[in-house]
Design a protein around this motif. Structure first.
Motif, short mmCIF file in Angstrom:
data_model
loop_
_atom_site.label_atom_id
_atom_site.label_comp_id
_atom_site.label_asym_id
_atom_site.label_seq_id
_atom_site.Cartn_x
_atom_site.Cartn_y
_atom_site.Cartn_z
N ALA A 86 0.92 -1.10 0.20
CA ALA A 86 0.02 0.10 0.03
C ALA A 86 0.97 1.40 0.02
O ALA A 86 0.54 2.21 -0.64
CB ALA A 86 -1.19 0.00 1.13
N ALA A 145 1.28 4.77 -3.48
CA ALA A 145 1.21 6.33 -3.32
C ALA A 145 1.04 6.81 -4.80
O ALA A 145 0.36 7.67 -5.07
CB ALA A 145 1.99 6.83 -2.35
N LEU A 199 -2.02 6.66 -6.66
CA LEU A 199 -3.01 7.44 -5.96
C LEU A 199 -3.00 9.05 -6.46
O LEU A 199 -3.73 9.48 -7.00
CB LEU A 199 -3.07 7.64 -4.45
CG LEU A 199 -3.64 6.28 -3.74
CD1 LEU A 199 -3.65 6.77 -2.42
CD2 LEU A 199 -5.05 6.25 -4.28
N ASP A 247 -11.82 0.95 -5.87
CA ASP A 247 -10.32 0.31 -5.75
C ASP A 247 -10.42 -1.36 -5.88
O ASP A 247 -10.91 -1.93 -5.19
CB ASP A 247 -9.96 0.85 -4.31
CG ASP A 247 -8.55 0.28 -4.09
OD1 ASP A 247 -7.88 -0.48 -4.94
OD2 ASP A 247 -8.08 0.44 -2.91
N CYS A 282 -8.38 -4.14 -3.46
CA CYS A 282 -8.17 -3.14 -2.21
C CYS A 282 -7.35 -3.66 -1.05
O CYS A 282 -6.94 -2.85 -0.32
CB CYS A 282 -9.45 -2.48 -1.76
SG CYS A 282 -10.47 -3.87 -1.02
N HIS A 305 -6.19 2.06 0.95
CA HIS A 305 -6.43 3.26 -0.27
C HIS A 305 -7.63 3.70 -0.10
O HIS A 305 -7.96 5.05 -0.36
CB HIS A 305 -5.96 2.75 -1.47
CG HIS A 305 -4.37 2.70 -1.62
ND1 HIS A 305 -3.77 1.97 -2.60
CD2 HIS A 305 -3.42 3.39 -1.05
CE1 HIS A 305 -2.55 2.07 -2.68
NE2 HIS A 305 -2.14 2.90 -1.63
N GLN A 314 -7.90 6.18 2.73
CA GLN A 314 -7.36 7.29 2.37
C GLN A 314 -8.27 8.54 1.32
O GLN A 314 -8.39 9.57 1.52
CB GLN A 314 -5.95 7.25 1.64
CG GLN A 314 -4.70 6.95 2.78
CD GLN A 314 -3.61 6.81 1.62
OE1 GLN A 314 -3.27 7.26 0.59
NE2 GLN A 314 -2.91 5.62 2.09
N ASN A 327 -3.95 -1.16 -7.53
CA ASN A 327 -2.42 -1.17 -7.35
C ASN A 327 -2.24 -2.65 -6.94
O ASN A 327 -2.77 -3.31 -6.09
CB ASN A 327 -2.39 -0.38 -6.16
CG ASN A 327 -0.89 -0.54 -5.82
OD1 ASN A 327 0.05 -0.07 -6.58
ND2 ASN A 327 -0.49 -0.56 -4.41
#
Ligand code: BEZ
Length: 254
Positions: free
Chosen positions: A22, A26, A29, A42, A45, A50, A53, A103
């Motif tokens: 995670a 970044a 994101l 997401d 996830c 995330h 956030q 991600n």
């Protein structure tokens, strides 16, 4: 079946020793640049960091993951946030999201075309898809050494669950699903693995197929670590030879 494995996920290990997943996401994101009140999915996830956030920034984020264990942990960590179990190839959404973020997930989905079609269905026309996944030659050093050791032990080649495309391959998959690809990067991102036994821990979490049919897993991991130490262990830290494919695409209005 010999040579086959089903990847299992341990949320405690994921958050503890592999928290970098995670943290290093970044950049993706930032590329998403989600705005307050946008609806964002997401995809993959994990344990929900995330989504949390994004929600804190006023984004209407929802998280899905194929692992029920990860979703259970995400719900424990963030009881008020929306999470669900879903397969990337068959997302239960149509025309719903302004953006899909993913991600470190899509390299686990070998049917990339099905995933791309499913993501396209989930998006509104003009919606954006921002993802980071392992790219071509990702962890090639680790995988090659593990396969060579298997071969020496008389164990047949593993069945890889991984998909590490080039920019051209992945752009074609996305275009076939109706996307216009505006940005793509393929870059080395050596990734630190926590602990003296970092490589072995990484293999147990992420390289399970490379351990299938191996007679003595611990001896195998010791030997693998010995062989890779010169290349991948520097200044007291193990480094995995990650290569990332980062991509931004927009669903072409039909
Ligand atoms: C990654 O690139 O993030 C990755 C690829 C395969 C296994 C684990 C991680």
């Amino acid at each position: 079946m010999p040579g086959m494995t089903t990847q299992t996920w341990d949320p405690t290990l994921y958050d503890g020793k592999h928290g970098f997943v995670a943290a290093l996401g970044a950049g993706v994101l930032d590329l998403l640049a989600a705005q307050p009140r946008e609806r964002v999915l997401d995809l993959g996830c994990g344990t929900g960091d995330h989504v949390a956030q994004l929600r804190a920034a006023g984004v209407e984020a929802i998280g899905v993951d194929a692992s029920a264990e990860m979703i259970e942990r995400a719900r424990e960590k963030f009881p008020d946030l929306p999470f669900g179990v879903a397969d990337a190839r068959e997302l239960p959404y149509a025309d719903e999201f302004d953006a899909v973020l993913s991600n470190a997930t899509l390299h686990w989905v070998r049917d990339a075309a099905a995933a791309a079609r499913s993501i396209a269905r989930a998006l509104r026309p003009g919606g954006r898809f921002v993802a980071e996944l392992g790219g071509a030659r990702n962890i090639a050093t680790i995988a090659a050494a593990a396969e060579a050791l298997r071969d020496e032990l008389g164990v047949s080649p593993s069945a890889s669950p991984w998909y590490f495309p080039t920019i051209a391959e992945y752009a074609r998959v996305l275009e076939d699903a109706g996307f216009e690809v505006s940005h793509a990067w393929l870059f080395d991102r050596p990734t630190p693995l926590e602990g003296d036994d970092g490589l072995a821990t990484w293999m147990r979490m992420f390289g399970q197929h490379l351990l299938v049919d191996v007679p003595d897993t611990e001896a195998f991991l010791d030997q693998l670590s010995d062989r890779l130490r010169t290349q991948l262990h520097h200044d007291g830290t193990w480094w995995a030879d990650y290569r990332r494919l980062r991509i931004r695409a927009t669903l072409t209005p039909s």
